[in-house]
Design a protein around this motif. Sequence first.
Motif, short mmCIF file in Angstrom:
data_model
loop_
_atom_site.label_atom_id
_atom_site.label_comp_id
_atom_site.label_asym_id
_atom_site.label_seq_id
_atom_site.Cartn_x
_atom_site.Cartn_y
_atom_site.Cartn_z
N THR A 45 -15.70 -10.93 -50.85
CA THR A 45 -16.82 -11.87 -50.60
C THR A 45 -16.61 -12.84 -49.58
OG1 THR A 45 -17.37 -11.61 -53.03
CG2 THR A 45 -18.95 -13.49 -52.05
N VAL A 48 -15.97 -12.21 -46.19
CA VAL A 48 -17.38 -10.99 -45.53
C VAL A 48 -18.27 -11.86 -45.46
CG1 VAL A 48 -19.38 -9.75 -46.61
CG2 VAL A 48 -16.89 -9.10 -47.49
N VAL A 49 -18.80 -13.61 -46.19
CA VAL A 49 -19.34 -14.57 -45.41
C VAL A 49 -18.88 -14.99 -44.33
CG1 VAL A 49 -19.62 -16.28 -46.40
CG2 VAL A 49 -19.48 -15.16 -48.28
N VAL A 52 -19.75 -12.05 -41.69
CA VAL A 52 -20.94 -12.30 -41.12
C VAL A 52 -21.53 -13.18 -40.09
CG1 VAL A 52 -23.48 -13.25 -41.30
CG2 VAL A 52 -21.91 -12.12 -43.16
N TYR A 53 -20.83 -14.06 -39.62
CA TYR A 53 -21.15 -14.77 -38.21
C TYR A 53 -20.35 -14.64 -37.18
CZ TYR A 53 -18.52 -17.61 -35.45
OH TYR A 53 -18.09 -18.44 -33.50
N LEU A 97 -24.84 -16.42 -53.60
CA LEU A 97 -24.75 -16.02 -52.43
C LEU A 97 -25.34 -16.42 -50.68
CD1 LEU A 97 -22.19 -12.95 -53.49
CD2 LEU A 97 -21.44 -15.00 -52.08
N GLY A 98 -27.05 -15.45 -51.49
CA GLY A 98 -27.57 -15.83 -49.72
C GLY A 98 -27.94 -16.19 -49.10
N TYR A 101 -24.65 -16.66 -46.93
CA TYR A 101 -24.90 -15.12 -45.64
C TYR A 101 -26.30 -15.52 -44.71
CZ TYR A 101 -22.34 -11.52 -48.70
OH TYR A 101 -21.40 -10.67 -49.19
N ARG A 104 -23.83 -18.40 -42.46
CA ARG A 104 -23.05 -18.29 -41.80
C ARG A 104 -23.44 -17.03 -39.95
NH1 ARG A 104 -19.01 -20.01 -40.28
NH2 ARG A 104 -17.23 -18.47 -39.79
N LEU A 105 -24.96 -16.38 -40.85
CA LEU A 105 -25.58 -15.75 -39.69
C LEU A 105 -25.97 -16.43 -38.52
CD1 LEU A 105 -26.56 -13.07 -38.61
CD2 LEU A 105 -28.39 -13.21 -40.15
N SER A 350 -14.14 -9.96 -37.90
CA SER A 350 -14.39 -9.35 -38.36
C SER A 350 -14.01 -8.12 -38.92
CB SER A 350 -16.33 -9.04 -38.60
OG SER A 350 -16.07 -7.73 -37.26
#
Length: 398
Positions: A45, A48-49, A52-53, A97-98, A101, A104-105, A350
């Motif tokens: 995780t 993945v977090v 996302v960047y 977690l949302g 995410y 980072r986005l 990524s």
Amino acid sequence: MDGDRRGWRQCLLGGTVFAVCMAGTTLPTPLYGLYQEKLGFSELTVTVVYAVYAFGVIGVLLLAGNASDAVGRRPVLLAGLGCAAASAVCFLCATGLGWLYAGRLLSGLSAGLFTGAATVYVLELAPYGGASRATFVATAANMGGLGCGPLLAGTLAQYAPWPLYLPFLVHLALIAGSAAILLWLPETVRERRPPSTVRPQRPGLPPQVRAVFAPAAIASFVGFALFGVFTSVSPAFLAQSLDVDNHAVSGLVVALAFFASTAGQLAVGRVGVRRSLPLGCAGLFAGLALLAGALRWDLLVLVVLSAAVGGGGQGLAFRGALSAVAEASPPDHRASVISTLFVVAYTGISVPVIGVGLLADPLGLEGAGLVFIACMAALVSTAGVYLLRRLKGTPVHP
């Protein structure tokens, strides 16, 4: 003379704003372990977090990479600061977690808006004849800002209260100051067009560029992948395998890789563009070998050396790659070719990083890291051998 002083003052202020935005993109790096304790998620995780960047950056580069040419530098940079502020707010509110995410986005969107527009803005603010020094300011602001993020967050998390809040509150204050500076600085785009004129940039690769592009893209991919692993999982490795629980030390190790990259990019002027790409590949290979040794024997000194050597190799390779593909590209395709190179580079941040996360559970963090290193070493070795053969067959100009 007064005009030159004013121009350099504006150039440096533009570089400061650039650095503040880029620092926000790496600010969470030494804090992921604390988020794991708070929210209870796995190493996969974390990767993945982090990754996302990259999707945010790639999306902006493809959809709105030329926006500042149309609507002006300042509106795009102000939008980038807005995304950076929204990212900090997401991390401040992170109860699940949302939020991570989303943070980072938004951070990726801010970096995508800033990377091209801020570089050009710094160059345009400099006085006439100052392109070389202004390039240094832009390079130092970009990579130096990326290095300052984990250094700032790690230091505050270790020695100040509220480790998951104070770094982002400080960054919000810096963003507010940067927005004030931007509103004071002049706009450098004289003929602006409406936002409706902004069109997506389709990556392109003319046939005459492909021979140059392939090794340049491989070196860029590996360099960014190395940075991705350093900034996503190195704090966990330091804590789990080396018992380094000091967040400031974790932040410093990551920062060292970015500062070394700045030095590597600046060295291109001395070693020459033709030499910088194969030398950068050699530096990346050495950095990967040192990282493998660090994973195998659990030695902190090898982690530090890997950050320094690999970061320097990344700087040499990436600036050499940019210069090589720009020189080989037809003028009417140059922007699309460079955009394609950036897409490949950010894919390196990524995909391999998520791969390390996937392998961390069955193989452990060290085993996953060694698999990653073996794959990246094979890629960069192939590119390096190809470049050396080409170098022997062509005249070398410093």
